[in-house]
Design an enzyme around this catalytic site. Sequence first.
Site, PDB file in Angstrom:
ATOM      1  N   ASP A   1       0.809  -1.226   0.000  1.00 29.59           N
ATOM      2  CA  ASP A   1       0.000   0.000   0.000  1.00 29.59           C
ATOM      3  C   ASP A   1       0.841   1.274   0.000  1.00 29.59           C
ATOM      4  OD1 ASP A   1      -2.176  -1.711   0.130  1.00 29.59           O
ATOM      5  OD2 ASP A   1      -2.192  -1.679   2.323  1.00 29.59           O
ATOM      6  N   GLU A   2       2.016   1.210  -0.593  1.00 31.69           N
ATOM      7  CA  GLU A   2       2.894   2.385  -0.632  1.00 31.69           C
ATOM      8  C   GLU A   2       2.390   3.423  -1.625  1.00 31.69           C
ATOM      9  OE1 GLU A   2       3.891  -0.720  -1.162  1.00 31.69           O
ATOM     10  OE2 GLU A   2       5.379  -1.278   0.349  1.00 31.69           O
TER      11      GLU A   2
ATOM     12  N   LYS B   1       1.690   2.135  -5.126  1.00 33.06           N
ATOM     13  CA  LYS B   1       2.196   1.593  -6.393  1.00 33.06           C
ATOM     14  C   LYS B   1       1.258   1.905  -7.552  1.00 33.06           C
ATOM     15  CE  LYS B   1       2.281  -2.436  -4.327  1.00 33.06           C
ATOM     16  NZ  LYS B   1       2.082  -2.037  -2.923  1.00 33.06           N
TER      17      LYS B   1
ATOM     18  N   GLY C   1      -4.620  -4.196  -3.774  1.00 32.11           N
ATOM     19  CA  GLY C   1      -5.598  -3.148  -4.063  1.00 32.11           C
ATOM     20  C   GLY C   1      -4.796  -1.925  -4.445  1.00 32.11           C
ATOM     21  N   HIS C   2      -4.756  -1.597  -5.725  1.00 35.51           N
ATOM     22  CA  HIS C   2      -3.929  -0.493  -6.212  1.00 35.51           C
ATOM     23  C   HIS C   2      -4.832   0.664  -6.628  1.00 35.51           C
ATOM     24  CE1 HIS C   2      -0.370  -3.407  -7.201  1.00 35.51           C
ATOM     25  NE2 HIS C   2      -0.725  -3.414  -5.931  1.00 35.51           N
ATOM     26  N   THR C   3      -4.667   1.802  -5.950  1.00 36.04           N
ATOM     27  CA  THR C   3      -5.573   2.929  -6.158  1.00 36.04           C
ATOM     28  C   THR C   3      -4.981   3.960  -7.115  1.00 36.04           C
ATOM     29  OG1 THR C   3      -6.123   2.614  -3.842  1.00 36.04           O
ATOM     30  CG2 THR C   3      -7.039   4.569  -4.916  1.00 36.04           C
TER      31      THR C   3
ATOM     32  N   GLN D   1       1.901  -6.025  -3.210  1.00 34.30           N
ATOM     33  CA  GLN D   1       2.352  -6.159  -1.817  1.00 34.30           C
ATOM     34  C   GLN D   1       3.651  -5.345  -1.638  1.00 34.30           C
ATOM     35  OE1 GLN D   1       1.325  -9.521  -3.399  1.00 34.30           O
ATOM     36  NE2 GLN D   1      -0.566  -8.507  -2.893  1.00 34.30           N
TER      37      GLN D   1
ATOM     38  N   THR E   1       3.081 -12.639   2.597  1.00 40.50           N
ATOM     39  CA  THR E   1       2.218 -13.207   1.572  1.00 40.50           C
ATOM     40  C   THR E   1       2.952 -14.415   0.981  1.00 40.50           C
ATOM     41  OG1 THR E   1       0.785 -12.729  -0.299  1.00 40.50           O
ATOM     42  CG2 THR E   1       2.983 -11.728  -0.356  1.00 40.50           C
TER      43      THR E   1
ATOM     44  N   SER F   1      -7.393  -1.012   0.860  1.00 41.02           N
ATOM     45  CA  SER F   1      -8.098  -0.850  -0.414  1.00 41.02           C
ATOM     46  C   SER F   1      -8.843  -2.135  -0.788  1.00 41.02           C
ATOM     47  CB  SER F   1      -7.125  -0.531  -1.549  1.00 41.02           C
ATOM     48  OG  SER F   1      -6.186   0.416  -1.160  1.00 41.02           O
TER      49      SER F   1
ATOM     50  N   ARG G   1      -9.883  -2.829   6.104  1.00 39.97           N
ATOM     51  CA  ARG G   1      -9.394  -2.862   7.486  1.00 39.97           C
ATOM     52  C   ARG G   1      -8.545  -1.624   7.782  1.00 39.97           C
ATOM     53  NH1 ARG G   1      -6.255  -8.521   7.515  1.00 39.97           N
ATOM     54  NH2 ARG G   1      -5.788  -7.794   5.422  1.00 39.97           N
ATOM     55  N   PRO G   2      -8.602  -1.116   9.040  1.00 37.16           N
ATOM     56  CA  PRO G   2      -7.716   0.002   9.381  1.00 37.16           C
ATOM     57  C   PRO G   2      -6.264  -0.458   9.270  1.00 37.16           C
ATOM     58  CG  PRO G   2      -9.072  -0.648  11.278  1.00 37.16           C
ATOM     59  CD  PRO G   2      -9.448  -1.549  10.157  1.00 37.16           C
TER      60      PRO G   2
ATOM     61  N   ALA H   1       3.917  12.323   1.302  1.00 38.35           N
ATOM     62  CA  ALA H   1       4.612  13.319   2.125  1.00 38.35           C
ATOM     63  C   ALA H   1       3.591  14.240   2.796  1.00 38.35           C
ATOM     64  CB  ALA H   1       5.569  14.127   1.256  1.00 38.35           C
TER      65      ALA H   1
HETATM   66  P1  GDP Z   1      -0.815   0.353  -3.507  1.00 42.40           P
HETATM   67  O1  GDP Z   1      -1.409  -0.925  -3.051  1.00 42.40           O
HETATM   68  O2  GDP Z   1       0.660   0.420  -3.287  1.00 42.40           O
HETATM   69  O3  GDP Z   1      -1.185   0.709  -4.915  1.00 42.40           O
HETATM   70  O4  GDP Z   1      -1.435   1.482  -2.558  1.00 42.40           O
HETATM   71  P2  GDP Z   1      -2.980   1.621  -2.143  1.00 42.40           P
HETATM   72  O5  GDP Z   1      -3.724   2.136  -3.308  1.00 42.40           O
HETATM   73  O6  GDP Z   1      -3.467   0.402  -1.489  1.00 42.40           O
HETATM   74  O7  GDP Z   1      -2.852   2.691  -0.988  1.00 42.40           O
HETATM   75  C1  GDP Z   1      -2.312   3.957  -1.202  1.00 42.40           C
HETATM   76  C2  GDP Z   1      -3.373   4.988  -0.845  1.00 42.40           C
HETATM   77  O8  GDP Z   1      -2.767   6.256  -0.736  1.00 42.40           O
HETATM   78  C3  GDP Z   1      -4.445   5.142  -1.902  1.00 42.40           C
HETATM   79  O9  GDP Z   1      -5.647   5.467  -1.281  1.00 42.40           O
HETATM   80  C4  GDP Z   1      -3.933   6.309  -2.749  1.00 42.40           C
HETATM   81  O10 GDP Z   1      -4.979   7.021  -3.402  1.00 42.40           O
HETATM   82  C5  GDP Z   1      -3.311   7.158  -1.698  1.00 42.40           C
HETATM   83  N1  GDP Z   1      -2.156   7.958  -2.127  1.00 42.40           N
HETATM   84  C6  GDP Z   1      -1.189   7.669  -3.026  1.00 42.40           C
HETATM   85  N2  GDP Z   1      -0.248   8.629  -3.047  1.00 42.40           N
HETATM   86  C7  GDP Z   1      -0.636   9.555  -2.144  1.00 42.40           C
HETATM   87  C8  GDP Z   1      -0.063  10.771  -1.677  1.00 42.40           C
HETATM   88  O11 GDP Z   1       0.996  11.215  -2.078  1.00 42.40           O
HETATM   89  N3  GDP Z   1      -0.770  11.443  -0.704  1.00 42.40           N
HETATM   90  C9  GDP Z   1      -1.953  10.994  -0.187  1.00 42.40           C
HETATM   91  N4  GDP Z   1      -2.548  11.708   0.739  1.00 42.40           N
HETATM   92  N5  GDP Z   1      -2.509   9.846  -0.612  1.00 42.40           N
HETATM   93  C10 GDP Z   1      -1.845   9.141  -1.561  1.00 42.40           C
HETATM   94  P1  IMO Z   2      -0.966  -4.161  -2.229  1.00 45.67           P
HETATM   95  O1  IMO Z   2      -0.516  -4.699  -3.560  1.00 45.67           O
HETATM   96  C1  IMO Z   2      -0.959  -4.641   2.113  1.00 45.67           C
HETATM   97  C2  IMO Z   2      -1.026  -8.733   3.651  1.00 45.67           C
HETATM   98  C3  IMO Z   2      -2.275  -9.184   4.364  1.00 45.67           C
HETATM   99  C4  IMO Z   2      -1.683 -10.192   5.329  1.00 45.67           C
HETATM  100  C5  IMO Z   2      -0.565 -10.838   4.512  1.00 45.67           C
HETATM  101  C6  IMO Z   2      -0.968 -12.153   3.861  1.00 45.67           C
HETATM  102  O2  IMO Z   2      -2.248  -3.442  -2.271  1.00 45.67           O
HETATM  103  O3  IMO Z   2       0.148  -3.389  -1.583  1.00 45.67           O
HETATM  104  P2  IMO Z   2      -2.526 -12.788   1.795  1.00 45.67           P
HETATM  105  O4  IMO Z   2      -3.947 -12.469   1.511  1.00 45.67           O
HETATM  106  O5  IMO Z   2      -1.566 -12.277   0.771  1.00 45.67           O
HETATM  107  O6  IMO Z   2      -2.288 -14.226   2.087  1.00 45.67           O
HETATM  108  O7  IMO Z   2      -2.195 -12.003   3.163  1.00 45.67           O
HETATM  109  O8  IMO Z   2      -0.232  -9.885   3.515  1.00 45.67           O
HETATM  110  N1  IMO Z   2      -1.264  -8.194   2.291  1.00 45.67           N
HETATM  111  C7  IMO Z   2      -1.191  -6.903   1.971  1.00 45.67           C
HETATM  112  N2  IMO Z   2      -0.989  -5.819   2.750  1.00 45.67           N
HETATM  113  N3  IMO Z   2      -1.095  -4.497   0.773  1.00 45.67           N
HETATM  114  C8  IMO Z   2      -1.262  -5.564  -0.016  1.00 45.67           C
HETATM  115  O9  IMO Z   2      -1.263  -5.494  -1.364  1.00 45.67           O
HETATM  116  C9  IMO Z   2      -1.364  -6.840   0.578  1.00 45.67           C
HETATM  117  N4  IMO Z   2      -1.579  -8.087   0.109  1.00 45.67           N
HETATM  118  C10 IMO Z   2      -1.500  -8.906   1.162  1.00 45.67           C
HETATM  119  O10 IMO Z   2      -2.909  -8.121   5.021  1.00 45.67           O
HETATM  120  O11 IMO Z   2      -1.064  -9.518   6.408  1.00 45.67           O
HETATM  121 MG    MG Z   3      -2.930  -1.593  -1.784  1.00 47.19          MG
END
Ligand code: GDP
Ligand code: IMO
Ligand code: MG
Length: 423
Positions: free
Chosen positions: A13-14, A16, A40-42, A223, A238, A298, A302-303, A331
């Site tokens: 969830d960085e 990506k 879950g890539h947003t 991940q 994972t 995403s 979950r929190p 940032a």
């Molecule tokens: P991914 O799984 O690495 O693609 O990341 P996620 O989409 O699960 O989570 C990243 C969240 O941060 C998403 O809700 C994005 O819309 C949001 N996001 C991405 N870059 C930024 C940023 O620079 N600032 C803020 N406030 N939100 C961001």
């Molecule tokens: P993205 O690509 C954050 C975590 C789960 C759990 C562990 C194992 O959006 O960054 P799994 O369902 O893979 O067997 O779960 O890995 N996890 C993630 N955490 N972002 C993800 O994907 C994740 N995919 C799995 O929460 O701790």
């Molecule tokens: Mg994600």
Amino acid sequence: MKMDILLGLQWGDEGKGKVVDVLAPQYDVVARFQGGPNAGHTLEFDGIKHVLHQIPSGIFRENILNIIGNGVVLDPVILKKEIEGLHKFNIAFKKNLFVSKKATIIIPTHKLLDAAYEKSKGDKKIGSTLKGIGPTYQDKIGRVALRVGDILAEDFQEKYEALVEKHKTILSFYEFDLAQLPELEQAFFEAVEFFRTLNLVDSEYEVNDHLNAGRKVLAEGAQGSLLDIDFGSYPFVTSSNTMAAGACTGLGVAPSKIGEVYGIFKAYCTRVGSGPFPTELFDNTGEAMRKEGNEFGSTTGRPRRCGWIDLPALKYSIMINGVTQLFMMKADVLNIFEKINICTHYELPDGSRVDRLTYELNTDNVKPVYKTVPGWHTSLSEVASYEQFPKELKDYVKLLEDELEVPIKMVSVGPDRKQTIMR
Ligand code: GDP
Ligand code: IMO
Ligand code: MG
């Protein structure tokens, strides 16, 4: 032409999805190499937020080919829903989406097994996304899984039933209720029908042909490195190699053909699910980070657990991935803090300090040692270039670069495509 890789350096969830979408116009092909619908890539643009689970994040850019590689575990039901959900955006799936025949299929009983295994672990559960990821990779390694190419064969139904029989034996051992199975199977077979109409290809040839023809390919990780099956915080990981090497095995691209490795990280740290997290905050500061960063999963809602940036962990991820460029995300979430902590070392139970993540350290007994720096404590919403950054943010970037010894080439200051500052 070499293939570039973008991957997360923390626990997922960085950001990506956002970055792949931003970089995609510089590429001809975007390819996913591991994971599945646990991701879950947003992406955000034109005031709309999209969350992709299995479709690569280049899909919204016209003329970019998107490939789901052999290393992915794919849920046909979720893929069908994702594609249907995007119909109104007129995306040319027939032209732009390709699925490896060697990708592994998640079947309904994989999801039930995931739930059964988690339940049996009690308070030691991994906190899996319950998408069937672990059981599907288990079957892949156990050489009994179904692959995408199998759906084209006449004996698909037989192969499916043989696998389900195996799963039922295990599920009965766990006394797992199978009441939902018929409904799940109906949706599965409908999705398989639909799946047959997609471009099912030998993606290793596709990717290598593109590279040989001089086209640019970006591999999109899912991940994060600290969830890698080999190098993450095992067993709280994972079931795939989320690291750069996973892009080679998950797409069929030789190590000698890897170009840039973009490592992306949040200006702080989050984690969903169980497992060690040395810099986790359990107080109001952590709560404020979660609120400001909207840190809720995403995929599962979950929190997310929140904490300060962890340099020993980042150094480790940079090492195992050979990161050539860093991108710092979110940032703007730190705008609210007057002071910011940076974990530079861990303190061990005997009082000594280290900046390494060794086998023994992969536990809850390490204490973070912090360096405290002044925050910028101001909005970044008007910032359009690196030069306009407040001094404290420039100092933060400089300190991280000095510690991590890799240049930070991009800083993200908001979720929208446009809120991206290149250096
Ligand atoms: P991914 O799984 O690495 O693609 O990341 P996620 O989409 O699960 O989570 C990243 C969240 O941060 C998403 O809700 C994005 O819309 C949001 N996001 C991405 N870059 C930024 C940023 O620079 N600032 C803020 N406030 N939100 C961001
Ligand atoms: P993205 O690509 C954050 C975590 C789960 C759990 C562990 C194992 O959006 O960054 P799994 O369902 O893979 O067997 O779960 O890995 N996890 C993630 N955490 N972002 C993800 O994907 C994740 N995919 C799995 O929460 O701790
Ligand atoms: Mg994600």
